[in-house]
Motif scaffolding. Structure first.
Motif, mmCIF file in Angstrom:
data_model
loop_
_atom_site.group_PDB
_atom_site.id
_atom_site.type_symbol
_atom_site.label_atom_id
_atom_site.label_comp_id
_atom_site.label_asym_id
_atom_site.label_seq_id
_atom_site.Cartn_x
_atom_site.Cartn_y
_atom_site.Cartn_z
ATOM 1 N N VAL A 1 -0.887 4.339 -5.234
ATOM 2 C CA VAL A 1 -0.212 5.603 -5.438
ATOM 3 C C VAL A 1 1.006 5.637 -4.526
ATOM 4 O O VAL A 1 1.008 5.046 -3.444
ATOM 5 N N GLU A 2 2.063 6.305 -4.975
ATOM 6 C CA GLU A 2 3.278 6.442 -4.182
ATOM 7 C C GLU A 2 2.995 7.395 -3.015
ATOM 8 O O GLU A 2 2.834 8.604 -3.194
ATOM 9 N N LEU A 3 2.917 6.838 -1.773
ATOM 10 C CA LEU A 3 2.536 7.627 -0.595
ATOM 11 C C LEU A 3 3.730 8.136 0.205
ATOM 12 O O LEU A 3 3.591 9.062 1.005
ATOM 13 N N ARG A 4 4.898 7.534 -0.002
ATOM 14 C CA ARG A 4 6.030 7.865 0.876
ATOM 15 C C ARG A 4 6.452 9.323 0.750
ATOM 16 O O ARG A 4 6.772 9.974 1.748
ATOM 17 N N ARG A 5 6.390 9.886 -0.466
ATOM 18 C CA ARG A 5 6.797 11.283 -0.610
ATOM 19 C C ARG A 5 5.781 12.239 0.037
ATOM 20 O O ARG A 5 6.153 13.284 0.566
ATOM 21 N N TYR A 6 4.486 11.855 0.025
ATOM 22 C CA TYR A 6 3.477 12.683 0.689
ATOM 23 C C TYR A 6 3.655 12.625 2.210
ATOM 24 O O TYR A 6 3.458 13.629 2.909
ATOM 25 N N ILE A 7 4.012 11.444 2.716
ATOM 26 C CA ILE A 7 4.242 11.309 4.158
ATOM 27 C C ILE A 7 5.415 12.178 4.588
ATOM 28 O O ILE A 7 5.355 12.893 5.610
ATOM 29 N N GLU A 8 6.503 12.133 3.818
ATOM 30 C CA GLU A 8 7.663 12.958 4.144
ATOM 31 C C GLU A 8 7.315 14.443 4.095
ATOM 32 O O GLU A 8 7.733 15.230 4.953
ATOM 33 N N GLN A 9 6.522 14.851 3.092
ATOM 34 C CA GLN A 9 6.133 16.261 2.965
ATOM 35 C C GLN A 9 5.239 16.688 4.140
ATOM 36 O O GLN A 9 5.399 17.779 4.695
ATOM 37 N N ALA A 10 4.284 15.839 4.521
ATOM 38 C CA ALA A 10 3.397 16.164 5.644
ATOM 39 C C ALA A 10 4.176 16.295 6.944
ATOM 40 O O ALA A 10 3.907 17.184 7.761
ATOM 41 N N GLN A 11 5.178 15.397 7.151
ATOM 42 C CA GLN A 11 5.994 15.484 8.359
ATOM 43 C C GLN A 11 6.851 16.740 8.353
ATOM 44 O O GLN A 11 7.030 17.390 9.393
ATOM 45 N N VAL B 1 0.815 -1.209 0.000
ATOM 46 C CA VAL B 1 0.000 0.000 0.000
ATOM 47 C C VAL B 1 0.855 1.268 0.000
ATOM 48 O O VAL B 1 0.368 2.354 -0.320
ATOM 49 N N SER B 2 2.131 1.172 0.319
ATOM 50 C CA SER B 2 2.988 2.354 0.350
ATOM 51 C C SER B 2 3.265 2.887 -1.050
ATOM 52 O O SER B 2 3.608 4.065 -1.205
ATOM 53 N N TYR B 3 3.125 2.034 -2.064
ATOM 54 C CA TYR B 3 3.398 2.482 -3.431
ATOM 55 C C TYR B 3 2.274 2.128 -4.408
ATOM 56 O O TYR B 3 2.289 2.572 -5.554
ATOM 57 N N ARG B 4 1.298 1.336 -3.981
ATOM 58 C CA ARG B 4 0.190 0.963 -4.856
ATOM 59 C C ARG B 4 -1.117 1.113 -4.083
ATOM 60 O O ARG B 4 -1.218 0.614 -2.967
ATOM 61 N N SER C 1 6.198 17.973 19.385
ATOM 62 C CA SER C 1 7.031 16.917 18.793
ATOM 63 C C SER C 1 6.186 16.033 17.874
ATOM 64 O O SER C 1 4.979 15.878 18.052
ATOM 65 N N LEU C 2 6.802 15.467 16.850
ATOM 66 C CA LEU C 2 6.116 14.623 15.870
ATOM 67 C C LEU C 2 5.935 13.227 16.429
ATOM 68 O O LEU C 2 6.897 12.547 16.791
ATOM 69 N N LEU C 3 4.661 12.786 16.549
ATOM 70 C CA LEU C 3 4.369 11.449 17.045
ATOM 71 C C LEU C 3 4.298 10.428 15.923
ATOM 72 O O LEU C 3 4.674 9.270 16.110
ATOM 73 N N GLY C 4 3.778 10.868 14.778
ATOM 74 C CA GLY C 4 3.640 9.944 13.670
ATOM 75 C C GLY C 4 2.763 10.550 12.591
ATOM 76 O O GLY C 4 2.608 11.768 12.500
ATOM 77 N N VAL C 5 2.175 9.667 11.773
ATOM 78 C CA VAL C 5 1.342 10.107 10.650
ATOM 79 C C VAL C 5 0.105 9.217 10.598
ATOM 80 O O VAL C 5 0.190 7.992 10.824
ATOM 81 N N ASN C 6 -1.045 9.840 10.311
ATOM 82 C CA ASN C 6 -2.287 9.098 10.154
ATOM 83 C C ASN C 6 -2.722 9.157 8.692
ATOM 84 O O ASN C 6 -2.813 10.239 8.106
ATOM 85 N N LEU C 7 -2.970 7.979 8.087
ATOM 86 C CA LEU C 7 -3.427 7.893 6.707
ATOM 87 C C LEU C 7 -4.899 7.483 6.695
ATOM 88 O O LEU C 7 -5.274 6.506 7.339
#
Length: 613
Positions: A349-359, A344-347, A394-400
């Motif tokens: 849609v590629e989500l990893r770059r959005y996660i990095e941008q949101a963080q 699911v991280s890449y299919r 502080s950053l705890l994490g990310v919610n998708l």
């Protein structure tokens, strides 16, 4: 037609650098079609040749811009939409705003001004003329200076006026030859100015923003930028009115439809991410903390109707729910695994770059237009990526969160089928992937520009107030002079009436003549004596009157009265009265002098008394 022709891109860069018009945000297909049309008119073979032509002929820029910036507008265009706007938007807007609060309207891409004046008429009909003048400001903008100059004239021909109802045309326009001019007292409420939607800062605190069939000329990225500025420009609850060829199906986070058919949308309030963990602090009962709160949290998360996935700050799977497992096969067994190892991280849609941008930016991102095929069916998704922060920042994490928007996409397809005449525009709109990118630097720049504009407007307002006070003072002085003139006029009328009474009461006929023997006054007794009315005599030469006086015998005493010395004289004459009877008339002549007795006679007074016996 190659949409990414490097020669064409070089031409656009030259236009931007030399004239400040940035057309790089326009859709390439329509933009190239218009440029090619102009090239064919001057017989330019290709884009480099046309660029050379522009360098040699600077006047060509004006013709090119007029070809690209197609200004199509009219009064009450799409009348059904205007009726809806008046009843469902303007009337509720007027009803909900305080009676003394201003109403601010922005007509973006106003062209020759018909739309701005249509807005003025609709608001004047809703508010009333007096309230419109006091409360409404309409800001009408365009990038085309020639069109703005035409709009400022507020004058239109019979062809343009055909769309204006006869009642409104009679009330809001004044005929000038074979053309019609918008009322000047209402024209002051409309401010025309140049504004580039792509580069210039938006106008703020707007209640209604109309931008009809303008966004369709821009590509997806530029549309997203303009819509972000429109969202900033509108006040809370503000309304956006677009043209028939434009829709906002992919901008649900900015605008929600009021009436999709008529392209009327309402601004969605900006939701800021809430700092802290996913869940709030535990509720307290009377006896203390709620029992089993952790289990309740986990079960509530697991039972959520939308697929959700929680990640730690270092990218490990922390939370999953049942909907996520059903959709992507990710379950509690994957907790602790690196997210990058999951499909699911890449299919789809590629989500990893959005996660990095949101963080990095600490803001919620939306990934739209995601298609996911499973079990032979295609599901349309919208992915929301939200950073989770602690109370200390502080950053705890990310919610998708994966929203299933398949039903909305089906509705979109139905709407496109119902509007086949706009199929080409819809196909381009469906194929775009629009993203909202607004940075803190852009917002700060916009705020500074708006503050500068506000200060300039405040200064102008103070100058106008000073001028108003001076005009009021002048008006008071004129009123005082007018009162004095009325008093003097009344006194003069009273004096004239008194003099007329005195002259009428005399038994003798009295005539007053000027230095050239023109009769100035002729009393009632003179009328009775000689049979000529005052209206027949005044202004005539005394010696030319048809009366029974022997004027040759009067000349000596007239000359004496009108001479430099101004002597009086009297003579008795035989004459014939108005009945044709012989009478003896005693004629006395005296000079008529003003207050300055040294300046000689200004005329003569002739007294004629007949012996009735």
């Amino acid at each position: 037609m190659n949409p990414f022709d490097p020669d064409f891109e070089a031409l656009l860069v030259y236009v931007k650098e030399s004239r400040g018009f940035d057309f790089t945000g326009y859709k390439r297909s329509s933009l190239m079609r218009r440029v090619n049309r102009r090239m064919s008119q001057i017989e330019a073979a290709d884009y480099p040749e046309y660029l050379d032509f522009l360098q040699v002929h600077p006047d060509e820029f004006t013709t090119l811009f007029n070809t690209i910036l197609i200004n199509v507008t009219g009064f009450f265009r799409d009348s059904e939409s205007w009726d809806f706007l008046r009843t469902e938007v303007l009337e509720p807007l007027v009803a909900t705003k305080p009676a003394d609060s201003p109403i601010r309207i922005w007509s973006a891409g106003c062209a020759s001004g018909e739309e701005a004046y249509t807005l003025a008429m609709a608001l004047a009909e809703t508010l009333g003329i007096d309230a419109f003048r006091e409360r409404v400001k309409i800001y009408a903008t365009d990038v085309d200076e020639e069109q703005l100059a035409e709009a400022r004239q507020a004058t239109y021909g019979e062809r343009e006026m055909q769309a204006v109802p006869a009642k409104l045309a009679a009330e809001y326009f004044e005929p000038a030859g074979n053309r019609f001019t918008f009322r000047k007292d209402l024209r002051r409420s409309i401010i025309f100015g140049r504004n580039d939607l792509v580069q210039d800062a938006p106008i703020s605190r707007i209640d209604l923003l109309t931008c009809r069939n303008t966004l369709m000329y821009f590509n997806a990225e530029t549309q997203a930028k303009i819509l972000s500025r429109f969202h900033f420009a509108l006040a809370d609850g503000g309304v956006l009115f677009l043209g028939k060829a434009e829709m906002l199906l992919s901008h649900g986070n900015l605008f929600t439809p009021i009436d999709l058919k008529r392209r009327v949308f309402r601004r969605v309030p900006r939701v800021m991410p809430i700092a802290g963990a996913v869940f709030s602090e535990p509720l307290q009962t009377v006896d203390g903390a709620v029992v089993g709160l952790d289990e309740l949290r986990n079960e509530a998360f697991a039972a959520s109707p939308v697929a959700q996935l929680g990640l730690t700050s270092d990218g490990l799977v922390a939370l999953t729910n049942r909907r996520l497992e059903k959709m992507f096969g990710v379950s509690s067994r994957d907790i602790g695994r690196p997210f990058r190892d999951l499909e699911v991280s890449y299919r789809p849609v590629e989500l990893r770059r959005y996660i990095e941008q949101a963080q990095l930016e600490r803001r919620t991102l939306r990934v739209t237009d995601v298609e996911y095929g499973r079990n032979g069916e295609t599901t349309h998704l919208e992915v929301q990526v939200s950073p989770l922060t602690g109370n200390d920042g502080s950053l705890l994490g990310v919610n998708l969160i994966f929203h299933d928007v398949t039903a909305a996409r089906r509705l979109q397809a139905d709407l496109e089928h119902a509007n086949q005449q706009l199929e080409a525009a819809y196909e381009e709109l469906q194929s775009t992937n629009e993203e909202l990118e607004t940075t803190n630097e852009e917002l700060q720049s916009t705020v500074e520009e708006l503050e500068t504009t506000n200060e300039e407007l405040q200064s102008t307002n103070e100058e106008l107030e000073t001028m108003n006070e001076e005009l009021q003072s002048t008006n008071d002085e004129l009123q005082s002079i007018n009162d004095q003139l009325r008093v003097s006029s009344a006194q003069l009328d009273e004096a004239n009436s008194f003099l007329e009474t005195v002259l009428t009461s005399l038994r003798a006929g009295v005539a007053v003549v000027t230095l050239d023997l023109r009769v100035r006054m002729w009393n009632q007794r003179a009328e009775d004596l000689w049979g000529l009315r005052s209206s027949e005599v005044v202004g005539q030469h005394f010696l030319n009157l048809d009366i029974g006086l022997p004027f040759e015998q009067l000349r000596p005493i007239l000359r004496g009265a009108l001479g430099d010395e101004g002597s009086s004289g009297e003579v008795t004459l035989d004459a014939i009265n108005r009945r044709g009877r012989a009478v003896v008339v005693r004629v006395a002549c005296a000079p008529l002098r003003g207050l300055d007795v040294t300046r000689g006679a200004g005329g003569a007074i002739i007294v004629m008394e007949a012996d009735d016996a």
